[in-house]
Design a protein around this motif. Structure first.
Motif, PDB file in Angstrom:
ATOM      1  N   ILE A 353      62.090  59.872  92.576  1.00 17.31           N
ATOM      2  CA  ILE A 353      62.988  59.030  91.781  1.00 17.31           C
ATOM      3  C   ILE A 353      62.532  59.009  90.330  1.00 17.31           C
ATOM      4  CG2 ILE A 353      63.884  56.678  91.459  1.00 17.31           C
ATOM      5  CD1 ILE A 353      63.246  56.210  94.475  1.00 17.31           C
ATOM      6  N   ILE A 354      63.472  59.186  89.420  1.00 19.20           N
ATOM      7  CA  ILE A 354      63.239  58.926  87.999  1.00 19.20           C
ATOM      8  C   ILE A 354      64.055  57.693  87.645  1.00 19.20           C
ATOM      9  CG2 ILE A 354      63.753  59.697  85.644  1.00 19.20           C
ATOM     10  CD1 ILE A 354      62.965  62.484  86.421  1.00 19.20           C
ATOM     11  N   ALA A 355      63.383  56.628  87.242  1.00 20.76           N
ATOM     12  CA  ALA A 355      64.047  55.368  86.905  1.00 20.76           C
ATOM     13  C   ALA A 355      63.933  55.125  85.404  1.00 20.76           C
ATOM     14  CB  ALA A 355      63.421  54.219  87.676  1.00 20.76           C
ATOM     15  N   LEU A 356      65.056  54.894  84.764  1.00 27.87           N
ATOM     16  CA  LEU A 356      65.105  54.655  83.321  1.00 27.87           C
ATOM     17  C   LEU A 356      65.750  53.295  83.097  1.00 27.87           C
ATOM     18  CD1 LEU A 356      64.660  55.871  80.465  1.00 27.87           C
ATOM     19  CD2 LEU A 356      66.990  56.786  80.617  1.00 27.87           C
ATOM     20  N   GLY A 357      65.002  52.386  82.477  1.00 26.15           N
ATOM     21  CA  GLY A 357      65.536  51.035  82.303  1.00 26.15           C
ATOM     22  C   GLY A 357      64.781  50.268  81.245  1.00 26.15           C
ATOM     23  N   PRO A 358      65.036  48.952  81.161  1.00 24.63           N
ATOM     24  CA  PRO A 358      64.414  48.128  80.119  1.00 24.63           C
ATOM     25  C   PRO A 358      62.914  47.967  80.329  1.00 24.63           C
ATOM     26  CG  PRO A 358      65.525  46.742  81.712  1.00 24.63           C
ATOM     27  CD  PRO A 358      65.881  48.152  82.064  1.00 24.63           C
ATOM     28  N   LYS A 359      62.234  47.582  79.287  1.00 31.39           N
ATOM     29  CA  LYS A 359      60.807  47.280  79.407  1.00 31.39           C
ATOM     30  C   LYS A 359      60.627  46.092  80.343  1.00 31.39           C
ATOM     31  CE  LYS A 359      59.482  49.122  74.886  1.00 31.39           C
ATOM     32  NZ  LYS A 359      58.897  48.842  73.559  1.00 31.39           N
ATOM     33  N   GLN A 360      59.547  46.131  81.128  1.00 28.82           N
ATOM     34  CA  GLN A 360      59.217  45.074  82.092  1.00 28.82           C
ATOM     35  C   GLN A 360      60.297  44.923  83.173  1.00 28.82           C
ATOM     36  OE1 GLN A 360      58.521  41.849  79.165  1.00 28.82           O
ATOM     37  NE2 GLN A 360      56.386  41.921  79.792  1.00 28.82           N
ATOM     38  N   TRP A 361      60.902  46.025  83.551  1.00 28.88           N
ATOM     39  CA  TRP A 361      61.938  46.041  84.578  1.00 28.88           C
ATOM     40  C   TRP A 361      61.291  45.795  85.936  1.00 28.88           C
ATOM     41  CZ3 TRP A 361      65.054  51.101  85.957  1.00 28.88           C
ATOM     42  CH2 TRP A 361      66.216  50.756  86.667  1.00 28.88           C
ATOM     43  N   ASP A 362      61.905  44.969  86.768  1.00 21.13           N
ATOM     44  CA  ASP A 362      61.374  44.685  88.105  1.00 21.13           C
ATOM     45  C   ASP A 362      61.250  45.938  88.962  1.00 21.13           C
ATOM     46  OD1 ASP A 362      61.180  42.035  87.491  1.00 21.13           O
ATOM     47  OD2 ASP A 362      62.791  41.351  88.809  1.00 21.13           O
ATOM     48  N   VAL A 363      62.100  46.914  88.712  1.00 18.32           N
ATOM     49  CA  VAL A 363      62.065  48.171  89.463  1.00 18.32           C
ATOM     50  C   VAL A 363      60.719  48.866  89.301  1.00 18.32           C
ATOM     51  CG1 VAL A 363      63.002  50.521  89.493  1.00 18.32           C
ATOM     52  CG2 VAL A 363      64.551  48.558  89.552  1.00 18.32           C
ATOM     53  N   ALA A 364      60.135  48.784  88.108  1.00 16.94           N
ATOM     54  CA  ALA A 364      58.853  49.436  87.845  1.00 16.94           C
ATOM     55  C   ALA A 364      57.778  48.921  88.801  1.00 16.94           C
ATOM     56  CB  ALA A 364      58.433  49.208  86.397  1.00 16.94           C
ATOM     57  N   ARG A 365      57.804  47.624  89.057  1.00 15.87           N
ATOM     58  CA  ARG A 365      56.833  46.998  89.974  1.00 15.87           C
ATOM     59  C   ARG A 365      56.967  47.568  91.384  1.00 15.87           C
ATOM     60  NH1 ARG A 365      56.524  40.418  90.902  1.00 15.87           N
ATOM     61  NH2 ARG A 365      55.593  40.424  92.985  1.00 15.87           N
ATOM     62  N   ILE A 366      58.191  47.729  91.851  1.00 15.08           N
ATOM     63  CA  ILE A 366      58.426  48.236  93.211  1.00 15.08           C
ATOM     64  C   ILE A 366      58.034  49.705  93.323  1.00 15.08           C
ATOM     65  CG2 ILE A 366      60.216  48.714  94.934  1.00 15.08           C
ATOM     66  CD1 ILE A 366      61.652  46.181  93.926  1.00 15.08           C
ATOM     67  N   LEU A 367      58.386  50.496  92.312  1.00 11.68           N
ATOM     68  CA  LEU A 367      58.028  51.917  92.337  1.00 11.68           C
ATOM     69  C   LEU A 367      56.513  52.104  92.309  1.00 11.68           C
ATOM     70  CD1 LEU A 367      60.677  53.546  89.956  1.00 11.68           C
ATOM     71  CD2 LEU A 367      60.588  53.641  92.452  1.00 11.68           C
ATOM     72  N   GLU A 368      55.828  51.261  91.549  1.00  9.34           N
ATOM     73  CA  GLU A 368      54.366  51.360  91.470  1.00  9.34           C
ATOM     74  C   GLU A 368      53.735  50.978  92.814  1.00  9.34           C
ATOM     75  OE1 GLU A 368      50.643  49.666  88.768  1.00  9.34           O
ATOM     76  OE2 GLU A 368      52.710  49.254  88.164  1.00  9.34           O
ATOM     77  N   GLU A 369      54.278  49.930  93.456  1.00 11.36           N
ATOM     78  CA  GLU A 369      53.749  49.481  94.747  1.00 11.36           C
ATOM     79  C   GLU A 369      53.927  50.536  95.832  1.00 11.36           C
ATOM     80  OE1 GLU A 369      55.814  45.927  95.741  1.00 11.36           O
ATOM     81  OE2 GLU A 369      54.630  44.630  94.432  1.00 11.36           O
ATOM     82  N   THR A 370      55.039  51.253  95.779  1.00  6.94           N
ATOM     83  CA  THR A 370      55.388  52.167  96.872  1.00  6.94           C
ATOM     84  C   THR A 370      55.146  53.634  96.555  1.00  6.94           C
ATOM     85  OG1 THR A 370      57.679  52.294  96.085  1.00  6.94           O
ATOM     86  CG2 THR A 370      57.165  50.584  97.712  1.00  6.94           C
ATOM     87  N   ASN A 371      54.832  53.941  95.304  1.00  3.58           N
ATOM     88  CA  ASN A 371      54.632  55.330  94.877  1.00  3.58           C
ATOM     89  C   ASN A 371      55.868  56.196  95.158  1.00  3.58           C
ATOM     90  OD1 ASN A 371      52.928  57.354  93.703  1.00  3.58           O
ATOM     91  ND2 ASN A 371      52.591  58.219  95.739  1.00  3.58           N
ATOM     92  N   ALA A 372      57.055  55.569  95.024  1.00  5.24           N
ATOM     93  CA  ALA A 372      58.293  56.263  95.382  1.00  5.24           C
ATOM     94  C   ALA A 372      58.940  56.991  94.208  1.00  5.24           C
ATOM     95  CB  ALA A 372      59.297  55.271  95.972  1.00  5.24           C
TER      96      ALA A 372
END
Length: 423
Positions: A353-372
């Motif tokens: 997955i490549i996720a592009l969004g605002p700074k401090q996006w909640d998605v970043a936290r989930i991707l970091e937790e899951t390495n997805a």
């Protein structure tokens, strides 16, 4: 088995992630000792439909229906296309026609909190009688549309029951709210209703961590985060595309136009003949005119495949077959708490997955937790380019895959267990 009444607007055959959230809760709640009763409109005007969801509705669930007055049906007399776009949330950022301006102004100022507000009074009258005759002491409302929460609030005031308000999106802090051309008086009405709902409910559920923090400044009531999630349908395993497909599955609205990404792709197409030969940008879902114009401006249109809206099962197949999945969000502080439902389906697809969004996006936290996958904000052009090129090189070496971890906690059944615990 404890009964609970779930009040929602979006239900099969409506399409979209809002339907999937509660359809799956309803499926799994009986496994945790809770019998759901679902209340929906009898004659809704859904902006998009997916009939495949009808087969997923449990046959044993009780469905209550009452008619709804839909002003969008009358607005479509003047401009069916614009009415449908506004109903979907597609609001142009460029020069708007007079008709579009008028429709937005009417939508924002005449229908508060939204155009489904006319369903509130008849629903309260009907459900009050129903609840008085049934052994149900817990109700759940899910919005948007946030007018559904007004049903819950009025029933709470009239009956002795527990009310849980589920917010799939924020209310006054949602991205498109400022585009509704609200008068000062209308803005105050929205704020007042939001405050009343958040302080009347016994418990609030949000789908993101940022929305929880925002609501904690308005209400002292307990707030739980239950994100959206995924389910693993039994479908034929898809072969991964032979081309280097980079796919976005879902709507790309006007504000969600990642020009930095189009710029990166345009540069790679120009600089690398092999990349140009192998690359395909695949878009499934509603795509705004502005997004298509940007793609053309960066000379990506020759490598573009537009599929339009696809049924949910087809979307799952596309996710599993693509080389890289794109997750795009508007670059604004107000969107930090938006976690698209498709993120979790993307995770289940086990493609990078490549996720592009605002700074401090909640998605970043989930991707970091899951390495997805990998997250970028809109200023990280060079890092985005390096990552996309590294994914392409891995694809050329037949070595493009993802090693995600701990994603089972986002399975719909696990999330329903959490919901059952607070009911």
């Amino acid at each position: 088995m404890k009964k609970v009444l779930i009040i929602c607007y979006y239900w099969p055959p409506a399409g979209g992630p809002g339907v999937q959230r509660w359809l799956n809760f309803v499926k799994f709640l009986p496994e945790f000792g809770i019998e759901p009763v679902v209340y929906i409109p009898e004659n809704p005007d859904y902006p998009m439909e997916d009939a495949s969801f009808l087969a997923e509705v449990p046959k044993e669930v009780t469905i209550l229906k009452q008619p709804i007055f839909e002003p969008y049906k009358f607005a479509s007399i003047f401009s069916g296309k614009k009415t449908k776009q506004i109903s979907k949330g597609i609001i142009s950022n460029k020069k708007q026609s007079f008709t579009e301006k008028v429709l937005l102004w009417i939508r924002g100022n005449f229908f508060i909190p939204d155009a489904r507000v006319f369903w509130v009074k008849p629903s309260v009258n009907y459900l009050k009688k129903y609840l008085e005759n049934e052994d149900i002491t817990t109700i759940i409302t899910t919005g948007p549309p946030h007018s559904v929460h007004l049903i819950g609030m009025k029933l709470k005031k009239q009956l002795d029951l527990k009310w849980i308000a589920d917010f799939r999106d924020p209310w006054t802090n949602i991205g498109y709210h400022s585009a509704l051309k609200l008068t000062k008086n209308s803005q105050q009405k929205h704020k007042k209703l939001e405050h009343e709902v958040l302080n009347s409910a016994d418990l609030i559920v949000t789908t993101s961590y940022t929305t929880k923090v925002e609501f904690e400044t308005i209400s002292s009531k307990p707030i739980e985060v239950i994100t959206n999630g995924f389910i693993t349908p039994e479908i034929k395993k898809s072969k991964v595309d032979k081309k280097f497909t980079v796919s976005h599955i879902g709507s790309l609205l006007s504000g969600r136009n990642p020009k930095v990404l189009w710029s990166v792709i345009g540069e790679l197409l120009e600089e690398n003949p092999d990349f140009k030969k192998d690359f395909q940008l695949q878009l499934a879902g509603a795509v705004s005119k502005e997004v298509l114009e940007s793609i053309k401006a960066y000379k990506i249109d020759e490598n573009l495949s537009i599929l339009g809206y696809v049924a949910h099962q087809k979307a799952i197949e596309l996710q599993r077959a693509t080389q890289v999945l794109l997750l795009i969000e508007i670059d604004a502080e107000k969107t930090r708490g938006i976690i698209p439902g498709k993120l979790f389906e993307y995770m289940a697809a086990t493609r990078p997955i490549i996720a592009l969004g605002p700074k401090q996006w909640d998605v970043a936290r989930i991707l970091e937790e899951t390495n997805a996958g990998v997250y970028f904000d809109y200023t990280e052009k060079e890092k985005l380019k390096e990552t996309l090129l590294s994914f392409y090189k891995a694809y050329k070496n037949d070595n493009l895959y993802v090693n995600s971890v701990d994603i089972d906690k986002y399975h719909r059944k696990s999330l329903t267990k959490h919901l059952a615990s607070i009911i």
